[in-house]
Design a protein around this motif. Structure first.
Motif, PDB file in Angstrom:
ATOM      1  N   GLU A  73       0.814  -1.223   0.000  1.00  0.00           N
ATOM      2  CA  GLU A  73       0.000   0.000   0.000  1.00  0.00           C
ATOM      3  C   GLU A  73       0.847   1.273   0.000  1.00  0.00           C
ATOM      4  N   VAL A  74       2.144   1.132  -0.210  1.00  0.00           N
ATOM      5  CA  VAL A  74       3.022   2.305  -0.274  1.00  0.00           C
ATOM      6  C   VAL A  74       2.984   2.844  -1.702  1.00  0.00           C
ATOM      7  N   ALA A  75       2.547   4.083  -1.838  1.00  0.00           N
ATOM      8  CA  ALA A  75       2.402   4.691  -3.171  1.00  0.00           C
ATOM      9  C   ALA A  75       3.755   5.034  -3.786  1.00  0.00           C
ATOM     10  N   SER A  76       4.666   5.551  -2.976  1.00  0.00           N
ATOM     11  CA  SER A  76       5.989   5.909  -3.477  1.00  0.00           C
ATOM     12  C   SER A  76       6.949   6.057  -2.312  1.00  0.00           C
ATOM     13  N   ALA A  77       8.232   6.059  -2.657  1.00  0.00           N
ATOM     14  CA  ALA A  77       9.280   6.242  -1.658  1.00  0.00           C
ATOM     15  C   ALA A  77      10.397   7.052  -2.292  1.00  0.00           C
ATOM     16  N   ASP A  78      10.895   8.027  -1.555  1.00  0.00           N
ATOM     17  CA  ASP A  78      12.029   8.799  -2.053  1.00  0.00           C
ATOM     18  C   ASP A  78      13.299   8.329  -1.335  1.00  0.00           C
ATOM     19  N   ALA A  79      14.396   9.032  -1.561  1.00  0.00           N
ATOM     20  CA  ALA A  79      15.671   8.627  -0.971  1.00  0.00           C
ATOM     21  C   ALA A  79      15.612   8.583   0.554  1.00  0.00           C
ATOM     22  N   PRO A 106       4.831  -0.984  -7.958  1.00  0.00           N
ATOM     23  CA  PRO A 106       5.720  -0.725  -9.099  1.00  0.00           C
ATOM     24  C   PRO A 106       6.718   0.413  -8.872  1.00  0.00           C
ATOM     25  N   GLN A 107       6.274   1.517  -8.274  1.00  0.00           N
ATOM     26  CA  GLN A 107       7.178   2.653  -8.079  1.00  0.00           C
ATOM     27  C   GLN A 107       8.254   2.314  -7.070  1.00  0.00           C
ATOM     28  N   VAL A 108       7.885   1.691  -5.970  1.00  0.00           N
ATOM     29  CA  VAL A 108       8.859   1.349  -4.933  1.00  0.00           C
ATOM     30  C   VAL A 108       9.815   0.273  -5.451  1.00  0.00           C
ATOM     31  N   ALA A 109       9.293  -0.719  -6.163  1.00  0.00           N
ATOM     32  CA  ALA A 109      10.142  -1.767  -6.733  1.00  0.00           C
ATOM     33  C   ALA A 109      11.151  -1.157  -7.707  1.00  0.00           C
ATOM     34  N   ALA A 110      10.710  -0.195  -8.509  1.00  0.00           N
ATOM     35  CA  ALA A 110      11.612   0.469  -9.456  1.00  0.00           C
ATOM     36  C   ALA A 110      12.702   1.239  -8.717  1.00  0.00           C
ATOM     37  N   LEU A 112      13.878   0.583  -5.737  1.00  0.00           N
ATOM     38  CA  LEU A 112      14.787  -0.407  -5.149  1.00  0.00           C
ATOM     39  C   LEU A 112      15.768  -0.940  -6.200  1.00  0.00           C
ATOM     40  N   ARG A 113      15.269  -1.151  -7.420  1.00  0.00           N
ATOM     41  CA  ARG A 113      16.144  -1.618  -8.506  1.00  0.00           C
ATOM     42  C   ARG A 113      17.134  -0.536  -8.924  1.00  0.00           C
ATOM     43  N   LEU A 114      16.640   0.684  -9.134  1.00  0.00           N
ATOM     44  CA  LEU A 114      17.491   1.779  -9.603  1.00  0.00           C
ATOM     45  C   LEU A 114      18.603   2.115  -8.621  1.00  0.00           C
ATOM     46  N   THR A 115      18.312   2.012  -7.349  1.00  0.00           N
ATOM     47  CA  THR A 115      19.302   2.344  -6.321  1.00  0.00           C
ATOM     48  C   THR A 115      20.142   1.136  -5.922  1.00  0.00           C
ATOM     49  N   ALA A 116      19.845  -0.027  -6.468  1.00  0.00           N
ATOM     50  CA  ALA A 116      20.514  -1.297  -6.128  1.00  0.00           C
ATOM     51  C   ALA A 116      20.232  -1.727  -4.694  1.00  0.00           C
ATOM     52  N   LEU A 117      19.271  -1.097  -4.034  1.00  0.00           N
ATOM     53  CA  LEU A 117      18.924  -1.504  -2.676  1.00  0.00           C
ATOM     54  C   LEU A 117      18.186  -2.833  -2.670  1.00  0.00           C
TER      55      LEU A 117
END
Length: 135
Positions: A73-79, A106-110, A112-117
């Motif tokens: 249910e998390v819409a987005s996450a920033d740094a 999708p936004q949070v998964a992206a 996590l991928r982009l930041t390599a976290l």
């Protein structure tokens, strides 16, 4: 089930004009023998980060050997929101607690991928937490 709703503390007046007021982030905790599931919802951003950090530190104190953060249910996450998750993972490891992230959107998964976290944090894509995260 315990439901806690928290908002980030007031921001110092010097920076109040630079940062928007935080949205409410819901964080209900479901305690089970041996583990705790914290279902996060809302936006994990710089405004919500302080309250999120404090709530998750509290969840670590009462968790068993496993803490699951349900992110569906998390819409987005920033740094700042992602930094809280990394910090909590480090604290958990120091306490001998395993932290797992479940069902990021999708936004949070992206992010996590982009930041390599996604490699530093254990992430499970399924919304059926108990089926995939059996301990």
């Amino acid at each position: 089930m315990t439901t806690l709703t928290a908002t980030a503390p007031a921001i110092a007046s010097a920076t109040a004009g630079l940062v928007r007021a935080p949205d409410e982030v819901r964080m209900p905790a479901h305690r089970r023998p041996g583990h705790t599931i914290v279902a996060l919802s809302g936006v994990l951003d710089v405004a919500a980060a302080p309250a999120l950090r404090e709530h998750l530190i509290g969840a670590l104190r009462h968790s068993g050997r496993l803490l699951i953060l349900d992110l569906r249910e998390v819409a987005s996450a920033d740094a700042a929101g992602l930094a809280v998750l990394v910090g909590i993972q480090r604290r958990a490891a120091g306490l001998g607690i395993t932290l797992r992230l479940a069902a990021p959107g999708p936004q949070v998964a992206a992010q996590l991928r982009l930041t390599a976290l996604g490699r530093a944090l254990t992430v499970h894509s399924t919304p059926d937490i108990h089926a995939e995260i059996a301990v």
